[in-house]
Write an enzyme that holds these catalytic residues in place. Structure first.
Site, PDB file in Angstrom:
ATOM      1  CB  CYS B 122      12.196 -34.734  13.254  1.00 17.34           C
ATOM      2  SG  CYS B 122      13.874 -35.852  12.806  1.00 17.34           S
ATOM      3  CB  CYS B 185      17.537 -12.482  -6.766  1.00 18.46           C
ATOM      4  SG  CYS B 185      15.932 -13.289  -6.524  1.00 18.46           S
ATOM      5  CB  CYS B 230      14.105  -9.610  -1.421  1.00 20.45           C
ATOM      6  SG  CYS B 230      15.588  -8.864  -1.220  1.00 20.45           S
TER       7      CYS B 230
END
Lengths: 106, 269
Positions: B122, B185, B230
């Protein structure tokens, strides 16, 4: 962008105990950290806070490096008169910030 | 001619291989998915004080970013000298539910884009302003402000067929072992959530509250920052901010959290 956030009841009965909540954005850099190149990151913390109720100091605190970023301080006082609450934060590197809140005691 | 033939062969081969892996992954992963009614937000495992912090806007430090975001929303910027509000007017109306359906498919990029990328798009297209850096105060503030408008709404990933391959790509990343620790994960967040990793509870990794105020960070941070966190923990090389892999993971996680409540801006330890 230091911006204090104050929360007090707008209206309160005389003699009643009420809570004042304050939150201010500040990095609270301890001065104990180093950059990857070994340079010490200078201390940059809020060192003092005070609040006065119609000109009379009702609460004061000294802040130290162990206090986390964006310090949140909350305390109580008794509603005596209508008027203003003035808040002031002072810190390293000439940091100074003020805020006011109005309160109506019925 | 020869070259074109070999190219064609490669493309066909690739298509067959990817179709096979898609089947294999769908088959392997379906059993491991958390049942929809067993899903829980990290909020459920917060301590009393942290819960109070998230519940009360006057205590939640993320409010500082939300308020800055509100100011930025109205601030004219860029060569076009336009504010977000000049096109989108009142964010409390126009941005309601937007964060709940992002990442969404961008036809221009032929790929999904997350909320941060949408804001920067934008800026470049309509405000002619330079993009804001990932994790910069202003981008976090705007994302938090837009995200805040969806608080309490259900996560509703768009039912857009063009997103399907990217969700699958995200699932593939989620279930792939990475790093020196050689774990995926899913091994923590699908198979062992609710147990402890050292002293900490393993959460389900539901992305319902981003950007979050993480006490460990002493700051607001995006989902990509958390993902990279992570990956570094697994001693893998984290994907760069804005990398398609990160966006695919975000997309998969939002799809995985479909129907759950948006908590933005949440507080986490």
């Amino acid at each position: 962008m230091a911006r204090p956030l104050i929360n007090v009841p707008a209206k309160i009965k005389r003699g009643q105990v009420f809570e004042i909540k304050t939150l201010i954005s500040h990095i609270m850099e301890t001065g104990f950290r180093y950059t990857t190149t070994g340079a010490q990151i200078p201390r940059d913390i809020v060192t003092a806070f005070s609040c006065s109720y119609n000109g009379e100091e009702i609460f004061r605190a000294d802040l130290y490096p162990a206090i986390s970023a964006n310090p949140f301080l909350t305390f109580f006082t008794t509603a005596t008169e209508s008027g203003t609450l003035d808040f002031k934060w002072i810190g390293d590197k000439g940091f100074s910030e003020t805020a006011t809140a109005k309160i109506v005691v019925e | 001619m020869n070259r074109r033939m070999s190219l064609l062969r490669t493309v066909v081969c690739r298509a067959v291989v990817s179709a096979m892996t898609a089947f294999a992954i769908a088959g392997a992963a379906l059993g491991a998915d958390i049942p929809l009614d067993k899903r829980r937000s990290g909020y459920a495992d917060l301590g009393r004080d942290s819960k109070a912090m998230q519940d009360d806007d006057t205590i939640n430090p993320a409010t500082l970013w939300v308020l800055d975001g509100e100011a930025l929303w109205k601030e004219k910027t860029g060569a076009a000298n336009r504010a977000c509000a000049d096109c989108h007017q009142d964010a409390t109306i126009s941005m309601k539910g937007v964060a709940a359906r992002y990442p969404a498919f961008s036809p221009a990029r032929k790929a999904p884009i997350d909320l941060e990328q949408r804001i920067n798009l934008c800026r470049s297209e309509h405000q002619q302003a330079p993009p804001l850096a990932y994790e910069s105060h202003d981008l976090l503030a705007l994302t938090a402000y837009v995200g805040r408008q969806s608080r309490g709404m259900a996560v509703t990933p768009p039912s857009d067929g063009r997103l399907t391959p990217f969700i699958e790509a995200g699932r593939k990343l989620f279930t792939r072992r990475i790093g020196q620790i050689d774990m995926s994960c899913a091994q923590c967040h699908d198979d062992n959530w609710g147990k402890k990793l050292a002293g900490s509870l393993i959460p389900q990794a539901q992305p319902t509250g981003y950007p979050i105020y993480r006490l460990e960070w002493q700051s607001l941070g995006s989902l990509q920052r958390r993902l990279r966190n992570c990956m570094t923990g697994l001693r893998a090389e984290a994907y760069e901010y804005g990398a398609p892999e990160n966006v695919n993971l975000e997309l998969f996680l939002m799809w995985r959290a479909r129907g759950m409540q948006v908590e933005t801006p949440a507080v986490r330890p």
